[in-house]
Structures are given as structure tokens and as C-alpha cells.
Motif scaffolding. Structure first.
Motif, PDB file in Angstrom:
ATOM      1  N   UNK A   1     -72.823 -17.701 -18.151  1.00  0.00           N
ATOM      2  CA  UNK A   1     -71.741 -16.901 -18.203  1.00  0.00           C
ATOM      3  C   UNK A   1     -71.659 -15.652 -17.771  1.00  0.00           C
ATOM      4  N   UNK A   2     -72.666 -14.687 -17.867  1.00  0.00           N
ATOM      5  CA  UNK A   2     -72.631 -13.444 -16.911  1.00  0.00           C
ATOM      6  C   UNK A   2     -72.521 -13.442 -15.623  1.00  0.00           C
ATOM      7  N   UNK A   3     -72.992 -14.531 -15.202  1.00  0.00           N
ATOM      8  CA  UNK A   3     -73.095 -14.713 -13.661  1.00  0.00           C
ATOM      9  C   UNK A   3     -71.466 -14.939 -13.424  1.00  0.00           C
ATOM     10  N   UNK A  36     -66.255 -20.417 -10.244  1.00  0.00           N
ATOM     11  CA  UNK A  36     -67.555 -19.257  -9.937  1.00  0.00           C
ATOM     12  C   UNK A  36     -68.821 -20.507 -10.422  1.00  0.00           C
ATOM     13  N   UNK A  37     -69.279 -20.744  -9.429  1.00  0.00           N
ATOM     14  CA  UNK A  37     -70.854 -21.512  -9.924  1.00  0.00           C
ATOM     15  C   UNK A  37     -71.800 -20.791  -8.810  1.00  0.00           C
ATOM     16  N   UNK A  38     -72.931 -21.434  -8.956  1.00  0.00           N
ATOM     17  CA  UNK A  38     -73.992 -20.868  -8.081  1.00  0.00           C
ATOM     18  C   UNK A  38     -73.663 -20.926  -6.435  1.00  0.00           C
ATOM     19  N   UNK A  79     -72.406 -10.322  -9.088  1.00  0.00           N
ATOM     20  CA  UNK A  79     -73.167  -9.072  -8.229  1.00  0.00           C
ATOM     21  C   UNK A  79     -73.833  -8.086  -9.386  1.00  0.00           C
ATOM     22  N   UNK A  80     -73.690  -8.194 -10.583  1.00  0.00           N
ATOM     23  CA  UNK A  80     -74.347  -7.409 -11.526  1.00  0.00           C
ATOM     24  C   UNK A  80     -75.676  -8.350 -11.712  1.00  0.00           C
ATOM     25  N   UNK A  81     -75.499  -9.721 -11.831  1.00  0.00           N
ATOM     26  CA  UNK A  81     -76.686 -10.254 -12.150  1.00  0.00           C
ATOM     27  C   UNK A  81     -77.814 -10.207 -10.797  1.00  0.00           C
ATOM     28  N   UNK A  82     -77.080 -10.200  -9.687  1.00  0.00           N
ATOM     29  CA  UNK A  82     -78.026 -10.402  -8.214  1.00  0.00           C
ATOM     30  C   UNK A  82     -78.500  -9.146  -8.429  1.00  0.00           C
ATOM     31  N   UNK A  83     -77.832  -7.858  -8.731  1.00  0.00           N
ATOM     32  CA  UNK A  83     -78.705  -6.448  -8.775  1.00  0.00           C
ATOM     33  C   UNK A  83     -79.804  -6.453  -9.574  1.00  0.00           C
ATOM     34  N   UNK A  84     -79.704  -6.898 -10.831  1.00  0.00           N
ATOM     35  CA  UNK A  84     -80.879  -7.127 -11.591  1.00  0.00           C
ATOM     36  C   UNK A  84     -81.895  -7.833 -10.981  1.00  0.00           C
ATOM     37  N   UNK A  85     -81.708  -9.065 -10.364  1.00  0.00           N
ATOM     38  CA  UNK A  85     -82.552  -9.890  -9.917  1.00  0.00           C
ATOM     39  C   UNK A  85     -83.378  -8.988  -8.531  1.00  0.00           C
TER      40      UNK A  85
END
Length: 404
Positions: A16-18, A388-390, A23-29
Motif C-alpha cells: 500500500x505505501x508503494x 499502481x503495480x510494480x 518514489x518514497x519507497x524507491x528513495x528508501x531502497x
């Protein structure tokens, strides 16, 4: 080939956060490392590559194959019938170059120039339709009324697909990308398959001045193309050619409306639209990840050793917001000096239709900017709905009004 093992201990970043803010999830990764072993929503494990330099290098690394025969774990992507699966995104280098050489006939500068009038006519027709819907303070869905039908008309003309069939095909592709259930997915794949087999049969019986008619002799008068490859190429051209363009148009309009100072620049300097298109492709491209790859031998990416046969996903959306490549990457800026991006592919898999895509985006966005100076979103940003999917992220709808 061994069955896929689902490891419940692997992190699952595509929740759900993704969906709310990838972009926030990718920044963390990216901050945590260049490559991560994660689970897809179905539980299957993949290596996710998130930094721009590694993504760019990996997309052109010939040791990373798109051919599923190199998967050691029975990759569980779309279960497409062979007649849809034998396209440029799923075959090895030798077959890819053979197929690409045949399809390239339809995307030469001469063909694209010939389509310029078609694109202009489609843009004029859709802007006129949108203007009528917005007249007198009305509201319209820019996705349904403008962004979606425009590339369908253009790609439909490229393959000479009747107008009624274009909408049906687009609906099936949308279902394939975001199915509500396994049954919906299977049904949509079946409909697409039957439609394209019928289209090939019809064009074989009555050839015309279109790309599919040009490809059929390569099948019927020689051994350069199998029947499955012919149908698969039609699938790729129609699907990819319409989906990506419509999503960049809709997200592009939203981005411009959200950045009024940049929009004012474009109205004052219409020639800058080409710069805006490149920045929009970086900033808003719907493709979250590139087509999966399988190492044909052990490879090292970002200092991480990846075994042969494992599934590798290159996160395009993460690469496009990597601060090591793009200063202040979350800022939309048509003056950005570095205009390189990966939205249209890289290396062997660079998009054959890139010139046609750019032509449509430039003319469509230019027309919206010029024709609708009072255009406004009719809904707050947090009220918009997204697919919104991967794999991809795109607006489901974009309600707009025009203030006089």
C-alpha cells in the motif's frame, strides 16, 4: 526447471505505501543499497536494481536475457499463449534482431512523417471534442476524452484497425495490466489472442497500406517470420504503442497543471515543448520496471552477485529519481541540462516507436497548453485514482474544468 519458491521472509516493497507513493519507497531502497532481494506481490523472489548507473548498465548487458528459457525458477509472469509471447520483449538477441529488422520497416522516418497528418488530425479532433465538453463550465475526464483515444487512433491507423475495435482492444490490455482476478486476466488474454488472429487473417485476405500488411509477406513468402511471431508483433505494436503514450499524456497534463510556472514558460515559448516532453518522460513515465531479465551466467550488479537464472527487475522509476544522476530529481524542470532517460528503453530494447511517441506527445501536449489556458483539475490531487503495480503507474481518470 525447478518450481518457484516463495520466501515469506523476503521484504515486500510493493504494498500500500508503494501504491500511494512509489518514489518514497524507491528513495528508501536506494539509500539502503543498489540491489535488493525482494518478493513480488505473488510471493515470487526477484532481484530489484534501484540505482540509475546500475539500471542503465544492466539494460544493455547481453548476459541478462529477456528469454524465459533462461529462468531457473519458472518465472511466473503473464501466462501468454505462444501467439502473443513471441515478440521483441521475450526472445533472445538473434531472434530479436531478426524481428526488429522486419518491424523497423513500419517506423522509418518516412512512415512517421506520413503519420504526422494522422497525428495532427487526431489531436485536432480530440481537442475539439474536449473543448465542447468543457464549454460553459463543464467537466470532462481528460483520460477518457483525450489521452486514451488519441494514440489508439494513431496506432489503429498504423495497423488499419477499425475504430470500434481499438477501444475494445485497449480495454483488454488495461485488464491484463491490472486484472481484478485471475479469471479476468485469462479472459482478457483470450480476447486479445482471438482478435489479433482474426486481424491477421483479415489482412492476409485483404492487404492494405499498413504495417501488418507489410509484415505478412515475410511470413508467407519466406521463412523470416513464424505465424506466432507475426501475431505477437501485432500485439506488441498495438499494446505498447497505445498504452504508454496515453499515460504520459494524462500524467503530463497533470504535472504541468501542478507546476504553473513551467506551464507559463511553455505558453510563452511553445518551442520548448520538446524539452518538456523529455523531462516528462523522466518524471512521469508509467513504467515502474523494465521487462524482467534472467542472467545466463552469474553476474555482479552494484557489488551483489546474482546467480544465473534468477529474475532481475530494473526499477526505471527509481533510476529516474536517483540524485546521483539527476540533481534535485523530484523537481520537474524543463531547463534540466541532463535530458537522458530510460523511459523509451536502452540498448537493444530501445523503443522502435520512439519517434512516433515523441511526435504524439509533443503535438498533444502542445495543443492542450495552447487551446486551454484556463484548464484546471476538477479534483484535489489526493482524490485522484491511480493504477499502481510494480510494473506501471498511471491515472485511471483526470477530471478537468476550464476556467474562463
Amino acid at each position: 526447471m525447478t518450481p518457484i519458491s516463495h520466501d515469506a521472509t523476503l521484504p515486500q516493497p510493493f504494498g500500500e505505501p508503494f501504491a500511494r507513493d512509489p518514489h518514497a519507497v524507491y528513495a528508501t531502497l536506494r539509500a539502503a543499497g543498489p540491489v535488493h532481494r525482494v518478493a513480488l506481490p505473488d510471493g515470487s523472489p526477484v532481484w530489484l536494481v534501484v540505482r540509475e548507473a546500475d539500471v542503465r548498465a544492466g539494460l544493455s548487458d547481453q548476459r541478462l536475457s529477456v528469454d524465459k528459457k533462461h529462468s531457473a525458477t519458472g518465472f511466473s509472469g503473464f501466462s501468454l499463449p505462444p501467439a502473443l509471447d513471441a515478440n521483441l520483449l521475450n526472445v533472445g538477441p538473434e531472434d530479436h534482431l531478426r524481428l526488429r529488422g522486419l518491424v523497423a520497416r513500419g517506423f522509418t522516418p518516412r512512415h512517421v512523417d506520413r503519420l504526422r497528418d494522422t497525428v495532427r488530425a487526431a489531436v485536432e479532433e480530440r481537442t475539439g471534442h474536449l473543448a465542447r465538453r468543457l464549454d460553459g463550465g463543464g467537466e470532462a475526464d481528460l483520460v477518457a476524452e483525450f489521452a486514451r483515444p488519441l494514440p489508439l487512433r494513431v496506432i489503429g491507423a498504423l495497423l488499419d484497425v477499425p475504430s470500434g475495435d481499438r477501444e475494445r482492444f485497449s480495454g483488454w490490455i488495461s485488464t491484463m495490466l491490472t486484472p481484478g482476478s485471475r479469471e479476468e486476466l485469462v479472459r482478457a488474454i483470450g480476447e486479445v489472442h482471438r482478435f489479433l488472429v482474426g486481424l491477421v487473417a483479415e489482412r492476409r485476405a485483404r492487404p492494405g497500406d499498413d504495417v501488418l500488411s507489410d509484415l505478412i509477406p515475410a511470413r508467407d513468402e519466406g521463412d523470416r517470420l513464424t505465424e506466432e511471431e507475426l501475431v505477437s508483433l501485432a500485439f506488441l505494436i498495438l499494446g505498447a504503442g497505445s498504452e504508454n503514450v496515453q499515460h504520459v499524456i494524462s500524467a503530463g497534463v497533470l504535472t504541468l497543471l501542478d507546476h504553473p510556472e513551467q506551464l507559463a514558460r511553455l505558453r510563452a515559448e511553445p518551442a520548448r515543448m520538446a524539452d518538456a516532453v523529455e523531462e516528462l518522460l523522466r518524471y512521469t513515465s508509467p513504467n515502474q520496471t523494465a521487462i524482467r531479465r534472467f542472467p545466463t551466467e552469474p553476474v555482479e550488479i552494484g557489488g551483489v552477485r546474482i546467480p544465473a537464472g534468477d529474475t532481475v527487475l530494473f526499477a526505471l522509476a527509481s533510476a529516474h529519481r536517483d540524485p546521483d544522476r539527476y540533481p534535485d530529481p523530484d523537481r520537474f524542470d524543463i531547463d534540466r541540462a541532463d535530458k537522458a532517460h530510460l523511459a523509451l528503453g536502452h540498448g537493444m530494447h530501445y523503443c522502435l516507436g520512439a519517434p512516433l511517441a515523441r511526435l504524439q506527445l509533443t503535438l498533444a501536449l502542445g495543443a492542450v497548453v495552447d487551446r486551454f489556458p484556463g484548464l484546471r483539475p476538477a479534483r484535489r490531487a489526493d482524490g485522484l485514482r491511480w493504477h499502481s503495480t510494480f510494473r506501471f503507474r498511471a491515472l485511471r481518470e483526470l477530471p478537468v474544468t476550464a476556467v474562463r
